[in-house]
Design a protein around this motif. Sequence first.
Motif, PDB file in Angstrom:
ATOM      1  N   PHE A  84       0.519   3.567  11.597  1.00 49.47           N
ATOM      2  CA  PHE A  84       0.154   2.507  12.542  1.00 49.47           C
ATOM      3  C   PHE A  84      -0.072   1.167  11.830  1.00 49.47           C
ATOM      4  O   PHE A  84      -0.530   0.210  12.419  1.00 49.47           O
ATOM      5  N   CYS A  85       0.215   1.115  10.528  1.00 51.12           N
ATOM      6  CA  CYS A  85      -0.228  -0.046   9.735  1.00 51.12           C
ATOM      7  C   CYS A  85       0.954  -0.885   9.264  1.00 51.12           C
ATOM      8  O   CYS A  85       1.897  -0.369   8.672  1.00 51.12           O
ATOM      9  N   VAL A  89      -0.190   4.311   0.863  1.00 51.03           N
ATOM     10  CA  VAL A  89      -0.727   5.407   1.679  1.00 51.03           C
ATOM     11  C   VAL A  89       0.146   5.692   2.913  1.00 51.03           C
ATOM     12  O   VAL A  89       0.236   6.828   3.377  1.00 51.03           O
ATOM     13  N   GLY A  90       0.785   4.644   3.413  1.00 58.20           N
ATOM     14  CA  GLY A  90       1.808   4.862   4.449  1.00 58.20           C
ATOM     15  C   GLY A  90       1.321   5.298   5.821  1.00 58.20           C
ATOM     16  O   GLY A  90       1.998   6.092   6.489  1.00 58.20           O
ATOM     17  N   CYS A  91       0.176   4.783   6.273  1.00 60.65           N
ATOM     18  CA  CYS A  91      -0.277   5.133   7.617  1.00 60.65           C
ATOM     19  C   CYS A  91       0.740   4.626   8.642  1.00 60.65           C
ATOM     20  O   CYS A  91       1.278   3.525   8.503  1.00 60.65           O
ATOM     21  N   THR A 121       0.949  -3.144   6.935  1.00 62.40           N
ATOM     22  CA  THR A 121       1.015  -3.263   5.470  1.00 62.40           C
ATOM     23  C   THR A 121       1.859  -2.140   4.869  1.00 62.40           C
ATOM     24  O   THR A 121       2.562  -2.337   3.873  1.00 62.40           O
ATOM     25  N   ALA A 122       1.792  -0.963   5.502  1.00 62.78           N
ATOM     26  CA  ALA A 122       2.520   0.197   4.974  1.00 62.78           C
ATOM     27  C   ALA A 122       4.017  -0.089   4.873  1.00 62.78           C
ATOM     28  O   ALA A 122       4.702   0.446   4.006  1.00 62.78           O
ATOM     29  N   GLY A 144      -8.219  -5.790   3.756  1.00 70.32           N
ATOM     30  CA  GLY A 144      -6.909  -6.442   3.804  1.00 70.32           C
ATOM     31  C   GLY A 144      -5.845  -5.455   3.361  1.00 70.32           C
ATOM     32  O   GLY A 144      -5.979  -4.251   3.568  1.00 70.32           O
ATOM     33  N   GLY A 192      -3.838  -2.895   1.230  1.00 67.97           N
ATOM     34  CA  GLY A 192      -4.114  -1.989   0.125  1.00 67.97           C
ATOM     35  C   GLY A 192      -5.229  -1.009   0.373  1.00 67.97           C
ATOM     36  O   GLY A 192      -6.018  -1.156   1.311  1.00 67.97           O
ATOM     37  N   GLU A 193      -5.270  -0.003  -0.486  1.00 72.83           N
ATOM     38  CA  GLU A 193      -6.294   1.040  -0.409  1.00 72.83           C
ATOM     39  C   GLU A 193      -7.249   0.815  -1.585  1.00 72.83           C
ATOM     40  O   GLU A 193      -6.919   1.118  -2.736  1.00 72.83           O
ATOM     41  N   CYS A 225       0.854  -1.190   0.000  1.00 71.22           N
ATOM     42  CA  CYS A 225       0.000   0.000   0.000  1.00 71.22           C
ATOM     43  C   CYS A 225       0.889   1.238   0.000  1.00 71.22           C
ATOM     44  O   CYS A 225       1.918   1.263   0.661  1.00 71.22           O
ATOM     45  N   SER A 264      -8.972   4.896   3.508  1.00 72.83           N
ATOM     46  CA  SER A 264      -8.236   5.817   4.367  1.00 72.83           C
ATOM     47  C   SER A 264      -8.676   7.261   4.128  1.00 72.83           C
ATOM     48  O   SER A 264      -8.199   8.160   4.804  1.00 72.83           O
TER      49      SER A 264
HETATM   50 FE1  SF4 Z   1      -3.231   2.992   5.541  1.00 71.83          FE
HETATM   51 FE2  SF4 Z   1      -5.071   1.146   4.860  1.00 71.83          FE
HETATM   52 FE3  SF4 Z   1      -2.826   1.445   3.408  1.00 71.83          FE
HETATM   53 FE4  SF4 Z   1      -2.668   0.418   5.852  1.00 71.83          FE
HETATM   54  S1  SF4 Z   1      -3.716  -0.508   4.108  1.00 71.83           S
HETATM   55  S2  SF4 Z   1      -1.309   1.979   4.955  1.00 71.83           S
HETATM   56  S3  SF4 Z   1      -4.275   1.529   6.904  1.00 71.83           S
HETATM   57  S4  SF4 Z   1      -4.424   2.935   3.669  1.00 71.83           S
END
Ligand code: SF4
Length: 351
Positions: free
Chosen positions: A119-120, A115-117, A122-123, A164, A166-167, A113, A200
């Motif tokens: 707390f995540c 988006v790079g949150c 996946t990021a 799951g 990804g955005e 993903c 997000s």
């Molecule tokens: Fe953010 Fe959702 Fe991507 Fe995780 S999967 S980085 S929470 S947008």
Amino acid sequence: MNNKQSLYSLTLEELQTLLVKNDFAKYAADQIYHWIYKNFKLHSDDWSNTSKKMRQWLVENYDTSIPEVVTVLESVDGTRKFLFKLSDGELVEAVTIPMPGRLTICVSSQVGCAVGCKFCRTALMGFKRNLDSSEIIGQYLSATLWLREKVDQNTLITNIVYMGQGEPLLNLANVKTSVMVFLEDKGISIGQRRITLSTSGIASQIEKLIDFPSVNLAISLHAADDITRDLLMPINKKYNMERLLDAINQIPLKANRRITYEYLLVDKVNDRMVDVENLTRILKRKLSKINLIPFNSFPGCEFKTPSKEKVVWFQEQLLNRDFVCTIRSSKGEDILAACGQLKADHCLANK
Ligand code: SF4
Ligand code: SAH
């Protein structure tokens, strides 16, 4: 890597058009849909009421493979985390979550993903690529076949959440096609209310949802002011909260439909009284529901999970202010299958 288009990326209408264009009967599309999505018979040899010539033509020209199950981890609570290998070797995860009266699958929409949150988990993978619609549907098919073979031959997944890796809104075309296939009456036929897209908050994409099937929408809000949201979700610098809430307000909501606001509770970051007050101020819309998600920690993350008491306190504050507010029961934590814990570890381990 297979270069043929996947059969599972075709909506019923597209399959009908394709067959007619190639001098086959239109109704054969309904039959194929029935075999694949109602009976889970993916091998064309099994489609006994269809013409052999058509089957041969179809499998010569279209790919019918599904994501390969690499591993399945089972949690003590019955949650299963599937690691799938895609046709180009990339790995994604999906999670099946049993609850009384339903079985939910949490599907990935991208490999990694962008988006790079903060707390995540996946990021941490960064972004690799979008999933094709057939790879999203394929997670559903592959998990169903595995569960039917290993656990219960009548397994039926009843709910789908795009939560799951990804955005989903950054892969909107493929997500839309997959939703259309899931909804198709002659196929899987899952109701709109049993499908949830989680985002997000990509405001420019939310604005495009006007003509999207009317599935549930969950907005990962996670903060009630821009400073806190900037800290947790860098995407907020691009689409701040005002822009986000404006975009959400443009979505036409059918009667009794609610937007769900996901609110990740992070210890001492967004679990304060001032956050309750700010939330109360910004979420005026009557039909909004707040779903509190206690932060799930993972190795190497700077944030902490608030105490259970704090989570309950936060919920009480919102309930007292007339919000519909639930606490998400975290499932599959022992196998890192809970929200935000997906990372396709094997993928990183192999590199
Ligand atoms: Fe953010 Fe959702 Fe991507 Fe995780 S999967 S980085 S929470 S947008
Ligand atoms: N990209 C989409 C959907 C996938 S993430 C989105 O962000 O909404 C699904 C949900 O898990 C989101 O609400 C996300 O904020 C949440 N999440 C991510 N990391 C988490 C963590 N460590 N603990 C709890 N929830 C988390």
